[in-house]
Design an enzyme around this catalytic site. Structure first.
Site, PDB file in Angstrom:
ATOM      1  N   LYS A 145      -7.117   5.537  49.886  1.00 25.29           N
ATOM      2  CA  LYS A 145      -7.128   6.992  50.117  1.00 25.29           C
ATOM      3  C   LYS A 145      -7.602   7.983  48.981  1.00 25.29           C
ATOM      4  CE  LYS A 145      -4.439  10.620  52.270  1.00 25.29           C
ATOM      5  NZ  LYS A 145      -3.188  11.071  52.806  1.00 25.29           N
ATOM      6  N   GLU A 204      -4.368  -1.262  41.711  1.00 30.25           N
ATOM      7  CA  GLU A 204      -4.379  -2.788  42.416  1.00 30.25           C
ATOM      8  C   GLU A 204      -5.772  -3.104  43.074  1.00 30.25           C
ATOM      9  OE1 GLU A 204       0.122  -1.799  42.703  1.00 30.25           O
ATOM     10  OE2 GLU A 204      -1.890  -0.573  43.196  1.00 30.25           O
ATOM     11  N   GLY A 243      -1.218   6.868  54.719  1.00 34.10           N
ATOM     12  CA  GLY A 243      -1.791   5.610  54.472  1.00 34.10           C
ATOM     13  C   GLY A 243      -1.160   4.729  55.688  1.00 34.10           C
ATOM     14  N   ARG A 244       0.039   4.464  55.893  1.00 33.35           N
ATOM     15  CA  ARG A 244       0.725   3.678  56.919  1.00 33.35           C
ATOM     16  C   ARG A 244       0.498   4.148  58.198  1.00 33.35           C
ATOM     17  NH1 ARG A 244       4.185   6.581  54.166  1.00 33.35           N
ATOM     18  NH2 ARG A 244       5.881   7.746  55.187  1.00 33.35           N
ATOM     19  N   GLU A 299       9.243   2.429  54.632  1.00 34.68           N
ATOM     20  CA  GLU A 299       8.572   3.622  53.485  1.00 34.68           C
ATOM     21  C   GLU A 299       8.789   5.097  54.308  1.00 34.68           C
ATOM     22  OE1 GLU A 299       4.233   4.083  52.522  1.00 34.68           O
ATOM     23  OE2 GLU A 299       5.203   2.547  51.275  1.00 34.68           O
ATOM     24  N   HIS A 324      14.923 -21.799  64.278  1.00 36.06           N
ATOM     25  CA  HIS A 324      15.380 -23.135  63.683  1.00 36.06           C
ATOM     26  C   HIS A 324      15.701 -22.926  62.200  1.00 36.06           C
ATOM     27  CE1 HIS A 324      14.700 -26.185  66.820  1.00 36.06           C
ATOM     28  NE2 HIS A 324      13.960 -25.145  67.215  1.00 36.06           N
ATOM     29  N   LYS A 334       5.295   2.478  39.490  1.00 41.46           N
ATOM     30  CA  LYS A 334       4.136   2.596  39.095  1.00 41.46           C
ATOM     31  C   LYS A 334       3.660   3.377  37.916  1.00 41.46           C
ATOM     32  CE  LYS A 334       1.749   2.880  43.831  1.00 41.46           C
ATOM     33  NZ  LYS A 334       1.034   3.572  44.774  1.00 41.46           N
TER      34      LYS A 334
END
Length: 510
Positions: free
Chosen positions: A192, A198, A251-252, A337, A368, A482
């Protein structure tokens, strides 16, 4: 301080509690009352919340809570493009990307989407040379949504092989390098702000990989996806290959914007448009339907019941469809978030549990691994089951029959309980039952239904936030770590003894 919301909560807390068996026995129409169907494209989606503990009285109470929380007005603001994120003074206009929202925002989104479609179609037509692979680099919402959609849809619609890389761990990027031919690979950089460390570190390594493998003009192979196009141009991307999106898109919630570029590259522009159309169908349902008939709001009623009235700390999502294997990961960010907050939208400390921990997996694998706890553990965990009537494979129909049978059987077993011993007395073989679940059943999994499914969960998350009076659109909690990492990287200051010892052991001290 007493408020209408608090009064509504107090009234809810005094209502009588009934078991699932009692609720079903008392109401022959319970399934019809708590099951809704939404027509989506050529099929439909069924939402069955009858195996939750919602009663008529609780639904009345939650509708009163929605009114006390000014739900209708908050929903209006959301779709009107008004401020719904007060801490950042922003709107949240992800629905406008799908054609439902403020007219100006809808028009802007359509223009940006048309620009993206031109580039996608040019890639598929060979205008950029032979393109077999795309490495999409992002993190958080810039990666989770594209990864989910590509994994869910590319098996059937694949046009280009897409690899989504988010982790700063170089192993993840090297895995993508090994799967791709640099001569036929494009790189999408999704950020964005176009400053995410990263993402930008991975992008620089991808450029070096292209250059080291003899690709002329590596920057010419890069597509930038960002809300700050000038930053991408400064970084070196040609402006014709910068695909912007609005700053009002979080963002999400950004899958529907140019962040969805890798999805369109993988499956085609027309199919990407179908995904947006499916989301728009859910938008219109959520916008225009009131009370318990609103599918996302009714799901939020159940969420609030289990989190606040029953003290459940987690919610589990199990997809009985391999194509939806990444949905629990996607929902973790969307829900945790958004609603993992400890203050209200007014900045007041909350005195109740907000977001539960979202987790899950794929059936039948999860049966399982973790269903022991769901059936016999001491934690009450509400479960969502998600399945498709049409199989995603061409194998013997027995595969899909067994898959669906297990899905429906698990919900039935969680509710019924029982004892599996011969005499019905062995406590080790006893199942308490009365454990809740909800089921979402799709006719088929295609771009339209996937879009509607994701949008349902977006609106469910928003509805939960409104009922709690919190802001689901900021995420300051991701920032502190961060900041600390940047301080460590710069050096010159001390930290706690444990952190100092870890830095020394890793050779990072000094």
């Amino acid at each position: 301080m007493s408020t209408p919301r608090n009064a509504a909560w107090n009234a809810l807390s005094t209502l009588p509690q009934q078991t699932l068996a009692q609720l079903f026995a008392a109401d022959a129409d319970r399934v019809a009352k708590l099951t809704g169907t939404l027509e989506v494209g050529e099929g439909s989606m069924l939402f069955d919340w009858s195996k939750t503990h919602l009663s008529d009285a609780l639904l009345d109470g939650f509708e009163a809570l929605a009114e006390a929380s000014d739900f209708a007005e908050m929903r209006r603001r959301l779709f009107a493009g008004e401020v719904v994120n007060p801490t950042e003074n922003r709107a949240a206009e992800h629905s406008a990307l799908r054609g439902v929202g403020k007219d100006a925002s809808v028009e802007e989104a359509a223009a940006l989407r048309a620009r993206m479609a031109l580039l996608v179609d040019a890639i598929h037509d060979g205008a950029l040379g032979e393109v077999k692979h795309l490495i999409h680099i992002g993190i958080g919402g810039s990666a989770l949504g594209p990864a989910l959609a590509v994994d869910a849809l590319a098996r059937e619609f694949a046009k280009v092989d897409v690899h989504v890389v988010s982790n700063i761990d170089g192993v993840a990027l090297e895995d993508a390098f090994r799967a791709c031919d640099p001569a036929t690979t494009l790189v999408a950089v999704a950020s964005k702000t176009f400053t995410t460390i990263e993402t930008m570190t991975n992008a620089a390594s991808a450029l070096a990989w292209l250059e080291d493998n003899g690709v002329p003009d590596p920057l010419g192979r890069v597509i930038a996806l960002t809300a700050y196009p000038e930053k991408a141009v400064e970084w070196g991307v040609d402006e014709t290959r910068v695909l912007p999106f609005a700053e009002s898109v979080g963002g999400r919630y950004s899958l529907w914007s140019s962040i969805g570029f890798p999805v369109a590259v993988a499956i085609g522009s027309a199919e990407f448009e179908e995904m947006l159309a499916g989301a728009a169908i859910m938008d219109l349902h959520f916008r225009d339907t009131d009370g318990r008939a609103n599918l996302a709001l009714r799901a939020a009623f159940a969420d609030q019941y289990y989190t606040r009235l029953k003290g459940c700390q987690t919610r589990a999502v199990f997809c009985y469809d391999q194509r939806l294997a990444l949905l629990p990961d996607y929902l973790q960010q969307l829900e945790m978030e958004s609603n993992g907050k400890s203050v209200t939208a007014d900045g007041e400390a909350v005195d109740f549990s907000t977001s539960p921990i979202t987790w899950g997996g794929v059936g039948t694998d999860a049966q399982h691994a973790v269903f022991q706890l769901l059936h016999q553990g001491t934690n009450l965990v509400p479960v969502d089951f998600i399945a498709c009537i049409a199989p995603g494979d061409d194998l013997d129909p027995a595969h899909h029959r067994i898959l669906l049978t297990n899905c429906f059987a698990q919900g039935a077993a969680l509710m019924a309980g029982g004892n599996m011993s011969a005499d019905g007395q062995d406590p080790a073989r006893a199942f308490p039952g009365d454990r809740p679940s909800a089921t979402i059943l799709l006719d088929d999994l295609d771009p339209t239904t996937l879009g509607a499914l994701i949008a349902f969960h977006e609106h469910r998350t928003f509805a939960n936030a409104v009922l709690m009076g919190i802001n689901p659109f900021d995420q300051f909690g991701v920032e502190l770590g961060k900041v600390m990492a940047n301080r460590i990287e710069k050096g010159g200051e001390s930290f706690d003894a444990s952190t100092e010892a870890l830095l020394k052991a890793a050779g990072l001290a000094g």
